[in-house]
Design an enzyme around this catalytic site. Structure first.
Site, PDB file in Angstrom:
ATOM      1  N   GLY A 291       0.781  -1.239   0.000  1.00  0.00           N
ATOM      2  CA  GLY A 291       0.000   0.000   0.000  1.00  0.00           C
ATOM      3  C   GLY A 291       0.811   1.287   0.000  1.00  0.00           C
ATOM      4  O   GLY A 291       0.359   2.300   0.542  1.00  0.00           O
TER       5      GLY A 291
ATOM      6  N   ASN B 288       1.378   3.225  -2.562  1.00  0.00           N
ATOM      7  CA  ASN B 288       0.641   4.236  -3.338  1.00  0.00           C
ATOM      8  C   ASN B 288      -0.540   4.774  -2.542  1.00  0.00           C
ATOM      9  O   ASN B 288      -0.824   5.971  -2.564  1.00  0.00           O
ATOM     10  CB  ASN B 288       0.176   3.661  -4.671  1.00  0.00           C
ATOM     11  CG  ASN B 288       1.271   3.730  -5.711  1.00  0.00           C
ATOM     12  OD1 ASN B 288       1.585   4.793  -6.240  1.00  0.00           O
ATOM     13  ND2 ASN B 288       1.896   2.588  -5.980  1.00  0.00           N
TER      14      ASN B 288
ATOM     15  N   ASN C 273      -6.467   3.077 -12.397  1.00  0.00           N
ATOM     16  CA  ASN C 273      -5.386   2.160 -12.035  1.00  0.00           C
ATOM     17  C   ASN C 273      -4.034   2.826 -12.276  1.00  0.00           C
ATOM     18  O   ASN C 273      -3.922   3.729 -13.108  1.00  0.00           O
ATOM     19  CB  ASN C 273      -5.479   0.887 -12.884  1.00  0.00           C
ATOM     20  CG  ASN C 273      -4.462  -0.160 -12.481  1.00  0.00           C
ATOM     21  OD1 ASN C 273      -4.204  -0.371 -11.282  1.00  0.00           O
ATOM     22  ND2 ASN C 273      -3.868  -0.824 -13.460  1.00  0.00           N
TER      23      ASN C 273
ATOM     24  N   HIS D 131      -0.052   1.751 -13.255  1.00  0.00           N
ATOM     25  CA  HIS D 131       0.724   0.611 -13.741  1.00  0.00           C
ATOM     26  C   HIS D 131       2.174   1.041 -13.954  1.00  0.00           C
ATOM     27  O   HIS D 131       2.426   2.106 -14.529  1.00  0.00           O
ATOM     28  CB  HIS D 131       0.125   0.083 -15.048  1.00  0.00           C
ATOM     29  CG  HIS D 131       0.858  -1.116 -15.554  1.00  0.00           C
ATOM     30  ND1 HIS D 131       0.694  -2.366 -14.988  1.00  0.00           N
ATOM     31  CD2 HIS D 131       1.800  -1.247 -16.515  1.00  0.00           C
ATOM     32  CE1 HIS D 131       1.497  -3.214 -15.594  1.00  0.00           C
ATOM     33  NE2 HIS D 131       2.175  -2.562 -16.527  1.00  0.00           N
TER      34      HIS D 131
ATOM     35  N   MET E 197      -4.636  -6.771  -6.619  1.00  0.00           N
ATOM     36  CA  MET E 197      -4.205  -7.856  -7.498  1.00  0.00           C
ATOM     37  C   MET E 197      -5.356  -8.766  -7.919  1.00  0.00           C
ATOM     38  O   MET E 197      -5.208  -9.987  -7.968  1.00  0.00           O
ATOM     39  CB  MET E 197      -3.097  -8.678  -6.814  1.00  0.00           C
ATOM     40  CG  MET E 197      -1.894  -7.853  -6.393  1.00  0.00           C
ATOM     41  SD  MET E 197      -1.167  -6.911  -7.744  1.00  0.00           S
ATOM     42  CE  MET E 197      -0.374  -8.226  -8.653  1.00  0.00           C
ATOM     43  N   ARG E 198      -6.494  -8.175  -8.205  1.00  0.00           N
ATOM     44  CA  ARG E 198      -7.635  -8.955  -8.683  1.00  0.00           C
ATOM     45  C   ARG E 198      -8.111  -8.347  -9.999  1.00  0.00           C
ATOM     46  O   ARG E 198      -8.166  -7.115 -10.128  1.00  0.00           O
ATOM     47  CB  ARG E 198      -8.807  -8.874  -7.679  1.00  0.00           C
ATOM     48  CG  ARG E 198      -8.459  -9.277  -6.275  1.00  0.00           C
ATOM     49  CD  ARG E 198      -8.463 -10.755  -6.077  1.00  0.00           C
ATOM     50  NE  ARG E 198      -9.745 -11.351  -6.378  1.00  0.00           N
ATOM     51  CZ  ARG E 198      -9.940 -12.672  -6.467  1.00  0.00           C
ATOM     52  NH1 ARG E 198      -8.923 -13.493  -6.292  1.00  0.00           N
ATOM     53  NH2 ARG E 198     -11.134 -13.153  -6.728  1.00  0.00           N
TER      54      ARG E 198
HETATM   55  C1  GRF Z   1       2.746  -0.561  -7.776  1.00  0.00           C
HETATM   56  O1  GRF Z   1       3.978  -0.723  -8.449  1.00  0.00           O
HETATM   57  C2  GRF Z   1       1.640  -0.284  -8.765  1.00  0.00           C
HETATM   58  O2  GRF Z   1       2.054   0.452  -9.887  1.00  0.00           O
HETATM   59  C3  GRF Z   1       1.214  -1.662  -9.184  1.00  0.00           C
HETATM   60  O3  GRF Z   1       1.299  -2.431  -8.002  1.00  0.00           O
HETATM   61  C4  GRF Z   1       2.276  -1.866  -7.136  1.00  0.00           C
HETATM   62  C5  GRF Z   1       1.609  -1.639  -5.821  1.00  0.00           C
HETATM   63  O4  GRF Z   1       2.507  -1.204  -4.829  1.00  0.00           O
HETATM   64  N1  GRF Z   1      -0.099  -1.657  -9.780  1.00  0.00           N
HETATM   65  P1  GRF Z   1       1.958  -0.580  -3.483  1.00  0.00           P
HETATM   66  O5  GRF Z   1       1.085  -1.638  -2.823  1.00  0.00           O
HETATM   67  O6  GRF Z   1       1.179   0.662  -3.808  1.00  0.00           O
HETATM   68  O7  GRF Z   1       3.184  -0.296  -2.670  1.00  0.00           O
END
Ligand code: GRF
Length: 216
Positions: free
Chosen positions: A13, A15, A112, A114, A90-91
């Site tokens: 988490g 982000n 999202n 990426h 991750m779903r």
């Molecule tokens: C990040 O690299 C994001 O771009 C990808 O999954 C990762 C999640 O990391 N979709 P976090 O859980 O936010 O640290």
């Protein structure tokens, strides 16, 4: 306009934390209605609680994708949500979920982030795949979600270099620093200007005219 967001997470988490920190610093005018995870033990949920944000764990263990999504949709239905923000969730979302958050202009109100310059290197290992390919320039993409994985109308992209001396770890760290600035900034831009897209392509044809702007 103050946005109301639900953040969906599965793991650490970072982000999500960047979004909550930006909000605490006044850089993002948004309400975080709830943080939801398919992993009730996700470190992200603990971090959210430390920020006094409501959290919900909806485990997907033993459930079909549809059963799990129905529980997630029911949990989220209690909140006023302008956008679903995927932050390491991750779903893969089914069309039913997407259509539950469909804007009247046709797009899905699901965002999202990426870790590659889409459409290059979609999938669960964006950093690893770009690094292994030997790119000299990579980047981060924030996009609206559509029915394909890591695909859909692009809201923002920011590049970063791969340096000769990079290891996968230093490459990822440079990218993550970009993610943590870009995601809150894009959300704040949406809060001010609404959704703005540059092109009418097959990927975003549902959104309408090129260069369209749509208020939330
Ligand atoms: C990040 O690299 C994001 O771009 C990808 O999954 C990762 C999640 O990391 N979709 P976090 O859980 O936010 O640290």
């Amino acid at each position: 306009m103050s946005l109301s967001l639900a953040i969906l997470v599965s793991g650490r988490g970072s982000n999500m934390k960047a979004i909550l920190d930006a909000r605490a610093q006044g850089l993002l005018k948004a309400d975080i209605a709830v943080v939801l995870s398919n992993n009730p033990d996700a470190p992200a949920l603990e971090t959210a609680r430390e920020h006094d944000i409501k959290t919900i764990g909806v485990s997907n263990k033993g459930l079909t994708r549809e059963q799990h999504e129905d529980q997630v949709l029911a949990a989220l239905a209690k909140y006023k949500i302008d956008f679903i923000v995927l932050a390491g969730y991750m779903r893969i979302l089914t069309p039913k979920f997407l259509h539950a958050y469909r804007h009247t202009d046709g797009y899905f109100k699901i965002i999202n982030i990426h870790p590659s310059l889409l459409p290059a290197f979609p999938g669960a290992n964006g950093y690893d795949d770009a690094f292994a390919y030997g790119v000299r320039l990579s980047g981060i993409t924030v996009h609206l979600v559509d029915e394909q994985v890591d695909h859909g109308p692009i809201l923002a992209q920011e590049s970063f270099p791969r340096l000769e001396e990079d290891t996968l770890e230093t490459f990822k760290a440079r990218g993550l620093a970009v993610e943590h600035k870009l995601y809150p900034a894009v959300l704040q831009k949406i809060a001010i200007d609404g959704v703005k897209l540059l092109a009418k392509t097959e990927a975003n044809v549902a959104v309408g005219a090129a260069s369209s702007t749509s208020r939330i």
